[in-house]
Design a protein around this motif. Sequence first.
Motif, PDB file in Angstrom:
ATOM      1  N   TYR A 158       0.815  -1.216   0.000  1.00 41.48           N
ATOM      2  CA  TYR A 158       0.000   0.000   0.000  1.00 41.48           C
ATOM      3  C   TYR A 158       0.849   1.268   0.000  1.00 41.48           C
ATOM      4  O   TYR A 158       0.432   2.291  -0.547  1.00 41.48           O
ATOM      5  CB  TYR A 158      -0.957  -0.029   1.192  1.00 41.48           C
ATOM      6  N   LEU A 159       2.042   1.189   0.559  1.00 41.65           N
ATOM      7  CA  LEU A 159       2.938   2.337   0.460  1.00 41.65           C
ATOM      8  C   LEU A 159       3.325   2.593  -0.997  1.00 41.65           C
ATOM      9  O   LEU A 159       3.430   3.751  -1.428  1.00 41.65           O
ATOM     10  CB  LEU A 159       4.197   2.101   1.305  1.00 41.65           C
ATOM     11  N   GLU A 160       3.530   1.519  -1.755  1.00 37.73           N
ATOM     12  CA  GLU A 160       3.882   1.666  -3.165  1.00 37.73           C
ATOM     13  C   GLU A 160       2.755   2.355  -3.939  1.00 37.73           C
ATOM     14  O   GLU A 160       3.004   3.159  -4.848  1.00 37.73           O
ATOM     15  CB  GLU A 160       4.182   0.295  -3.786  1.00 37.73           C
ATOM     16  N   LYS A 161       1.507   2.045  -3.592  1.00 35.20           N
ATOM     17  CA  LYS A 161       0.380   2.705  -4.244  1.00 35.20           C
ATOM     18  C   LYS A 161       0.404   4.213  -3.975  1.00 35.20           C
ATOM     19  O   LYS A 161       0.156   5.030  -4.877  1.00 35.20           O
ATOM     20  CB  LYS A 161      -0.943   2.121  -3.739  1.00 35.20           C
ATOM     21  N   ILE A 162       0.696   4.587  -2.732  1.00 36.21           N
ATOM     22  CA  ILE A 162       0.741   6.008  -2.364  1.00 36.21           C
ATOM     23  C   ILE A 162       1.910   6.696  -3.055  1.00 36.21           C
ATOM     24  O   ILE A 162       1.774   7.835  -3.554  1.00 36.21           O
ATOM     25  CB  ILE A 162       0.852   6.149  -0.833  1.00 36.21           C
ATOM     26  N   ILE A 163       3.060   6.022  -3.122  1.00 36.00           N
ATOM     27  CA  ILE A 163       4.226   6.597  -3.800  1.00 36.00           C
ATOM     28  C   ILE A 163       3.935   6.812  -5.280  1.00 36.00           C
ATOM     29  O   ILE A 163       4.314   7.834  -5.870  1.00 36.00           O
ATOM     30  CB  ILE A 163       5.455   5.682  -3.602  1.00 36.00           C
ATOM     31  N   THR A 164       3.256   5.847  -5.894  1.00 37.83           N
ATOM     32  CA  THR A 164       2.884   5.977  -7.318  1.00 37.83           C
ATOM     33  C   THR A 164       1.985   7.185  -7.530  1.00 37.83           C
ATOM     34  O   THR A 164       2.142   7.942  -8.512  1.00 37.83           O
ATOM     35  CB  THR A 164       2.181   4.699  -7.795  1.00 37.83           C
ATOM     36  N   ALA A 165       1.024   7.385  -6.609  1.00 36.24           N
ATOM     37  CA  ALA A 165       0.132   8.553  -6.719  1.00 36.24           C
ATOM     38  C   ALA A 165       0.922   9.847  -6.568  1.00 36.24           C
ATOM     39  O   ALA A 165       0.639  10.845  -7.233  1.00 36.24           O
ATOM     40  CB  ALA A 165      -0.957   8.463  -5.655  1.00 36.24           C
ATOM     41  N   PHE A 166       1.923   9.843  -5.698  1.00 38.12           N
ATOM     42  CA  PHE A 166       2.745  11.041  -5.505  1.00 38.12           C
ATOM     43  C   PHE A 166       3.566  11.359  -6.759  1.00 38.12           C
ATOM     44  O   PHE A 166       3.772  12.521  -7.117  1.00 38.12           O
ATOM     45  CB  PHE A 166       3.666  10.838  -4.312  1.00 38.12           C
ATOM     46  N   LYS A 167       4.035  10.329  -7.439  1.00 34.81           N
ATOM     47  CA  LYS A 167       4.878  10.540  -8.615  1.00 34.81           C
ATOM     48  C   LYS A 167       4.089  11.057  -9.818  1.00 34.81           C
ATOM     49  O   LYS A 167       4.682  11.599 -10.759  1.00 34.81           O
ATOM     50  CB  LYS A 167       5.577   9.238  -8.986  1.00 34.81           C
ATOM     51  N   ASP A 168       2.776  10.884  -9.808  1.00 30.88           N
ATOM     52  CA  ASP A 168       1.942  11.301 -10.942  1.00 30.88           C
ATOM     53  C   ASP A 168       1.754  12.816 -10.922  1.00 30.88           C
ATOM     54  O   ASP A 168       1.046  13.353 -10.056  1.00 30.88           O
ATOM     55  CB  ASP A 168       0.579  10.609 -10.862  1.00 30.88           C
ATOM     56  N   PRO A 169       2.368  13.545 -11.856  1.00 35.42           N
ATOM     57  CA  PRO A 169       2.276  15.017 -11.817  1.00 35.42           C
ATOM     58  C   PRO A 169       0.871  15.551 -12.088  1.00 35.42           C
ATOM     59  O   PRO A 169       0.553  16.688 -11.716  1.00 35.42           O
ATOM     60  CB  PRO A 169       3.254  15.453 -12.924  1.00 35.42           C
TER      61      PRO A 169
END
Length: 841
Positions: free
Chosen positions: A108-119
């Motif tokens: 679930y941390l990876e999901k949040i990190i992916t959302a953060f990386k999306d400009p």
Amino acid sequence: MLIPRPACLLVFFGFTSLVLWGCQENTSPVSATIREEAYKTLDKVLEHQEEWVKVHAAEYKIWSGYTGEVFDIYLKEAEKFGNKPPYRIGIWRVLAQSARDDSTRQEYLEKIITAFKDPDGQDRVHAAETLAKLGVPIADLAPDQVSSILEGERNSLYIYTLWASLNGAGNGERNWNPLFEYIQTETQDKLTLMQAAYALRHHGHIGTDDWTVLASLALNEPGDSMAKVYLLSAAYILADGENVNSEFLKEIRRVLLELQNAQSKGERMEMALALGEKGNMEDFPILLSLLRGDDPIVVPQESRSGAIFSPADADVRATAAYAILRMEKNRTHRLAYWDWVVVILYLVGMMVVGYAFSKKNRNEKDYLLGGGKMNPIAVGLSLFATLLSSLSYLSYPGEMIKYGPVVFSGVLAFPMIHYVVGWFLIPKFMKLKVTSAYELLEINLGLSIRMLAIFFFLSLRFLWMGTIIFITVNTAVISIFGFEGSDSNVFLISFVLIGVTIIYTTMGGLKAVVFTDVIQSVVLLGGALLTIIVVSVYYGSFSAWLPSGWLSHWGELRWGIVATERLSIGNALLMTFIWYVASSGSDQMSIQRFLATENLRSARKTFGVSLITSFVAQSLLGLVGLAVMAYFMSNPQFLAPNESVATHADVLFPRFILVGLPIGISGLVAAGILAAAMSSLSSGLNATSSVISEDLMKRFKKRPHRQTNELKRIRLLSLLVGLFTLILSLFISKVEGNLYDVIVKVVNLFVSPLFVLFFMALFIPFATARGVFIGGVGSIVMAVAVAFFKYMGIEVLFIMPAALLAGIILGMVASYVDVQLLGNRETVSNRIHKIWEDENH
């Protein structure tokens, strides 16, 4: 008698002064009824509210230690709203915090990190805030995105990314200056100022001068500013040291309390969180009022007795419920007066025993070997108490809580251990009635190997005794006895602990050590048994607190022998077998007790008693771990903020002694921990003094001492060894890992290398001094490489097998080369044959 009576009085009154200073009352305004009301409020909000109000309630339950069905509830939320931004970030945040294992959390941390990386993501700000709150080192995981944001516009995304970028910097020594500097600028808008203040209050520390600036900013911020309450909250929570009694803080508290009836739910929530973290008993009625919705501002959708609150009211009530539970977690627990009486009487009793036995020591043999005719059962109990020590007493329950019962499967190797030690090792020692075990090495391999063994043994025992003092004081004494963990207090308490031990050891010798070890064995086992009984009474039966299955935080159960796995059933059996055989076959403390018995049969009986008692003790301590774990899972209010049974397993047994045991019994179990520590320290002092005397001082002295001076010299050695050990204990804190890992890394570092020397001397006929020396050095190199550098990926608990195998192979190869290629004929078999010929001529 070496230790004068004034010294005894100094240690006694020093400890008594510590007692009077640490003896305080336990107070808590939170009754069981109110605690239950707070739990039900969180459950009600979690059941009936939606989105972020629901997230807040879920997080409050997690932070309070009552995860319950939070993870399962939010799995269903993920099914329904997993693609709905920004609420999906809140769902993933809850799932990451309530995950039952690291892999699920990381998912679930990876999901949040992916959302953060999306400009272009709609929930990028929420993702940055969540990563900051969860302590994820985002600067390492998304460096390009972090750099781009911090170079751009100073908006909400900038603040939360700045906060998240500070995670992991310096492993706790974080540089929070960028946030504090932003708060001081005059161009920021109120929203980002509020967010920066909110981030800063999670810091946990701020300098005195900076705090004064922050307090001034908070008081001068306009009353209608949305940032004011967050600045006040940050200043209130971060106040420490000389700021605690400042006029600034009093004014901040007064203004903060005025917000209890504010119309904004955010202001009331932040005020409640501040009171929950740093408030006192005077604030409890305010939090209780917010919990029960007594304020006139918010009107619920249904009656106060109904099941549903308005979202605003629900958020405030949930926050107040958490603040009350957090306030209870901040409660300080102390030993009661009668507990201290038990502990003090115990310590005084140990010194009386030492004085009594000092009258019975007529010569050096009486002091070091108890005259050579001691009771095998008593000596066996002494050997058990010595080998178990406070390290095992404190680390075994923690190991059970954190990793499960795998390590305890090693007791299945006890029958084989008894056979190998009793029929292969003990007979060889009993043939030579020597005072020091290392005389055997000189006979078989020469002086160089004896000196190497002495170096290994002294290194082993000094590290062992230093670790005992460090762990006993820092894990048990500081938490149980309620002292502050400052360096000066740690040193003073360590001095008292080693001082009492030195007094009765230097006075009484091995007889006093064995006698007190028997008493301490009873106290130690009795303390563990009492803990199990108390928890069983609490639950209503013995079986009620036993886990019904393998717990998720214990990790995967493995069976084979795998060097790259931390622990498996095979690893536990192998590690236990090697430790007992190596310790019994090379350690002066074990061999000293075999030699203290009358004959081979008594020596075997001594070792058998030791193993039986160790089996009982390990079983009891394993059950103690399960009992204590169950108790704190049912009573998380006794855990400090941010603690859980998995992350703070090592402190739960000492904590239970304070909060779970009746008055008097707490003191008895605390005395048991001190008993285990002093039992091992006294044996270590006696054994190391014996080795230094017999193997170094007598060997190299220029002229013989008179018999009347020998006993005084041994006692002086015990005193000097104790003082050196005290100094060494101050450096053990640098070793990383849980208690069990620290013990293996430090204490067991020299176990296999020392036994390599004895194995070669006893069982390899072609061994030479040069070959064995190379094998011993190679073994310690392997041990250090595995312990501190994880060589070849070998786990720390595999130190002893790896070091033993490396040492034996290297020693055998080097000896073979020495004999076959270099022509050395000074082998073990040749030396023994020559000695036999000399004795018969």
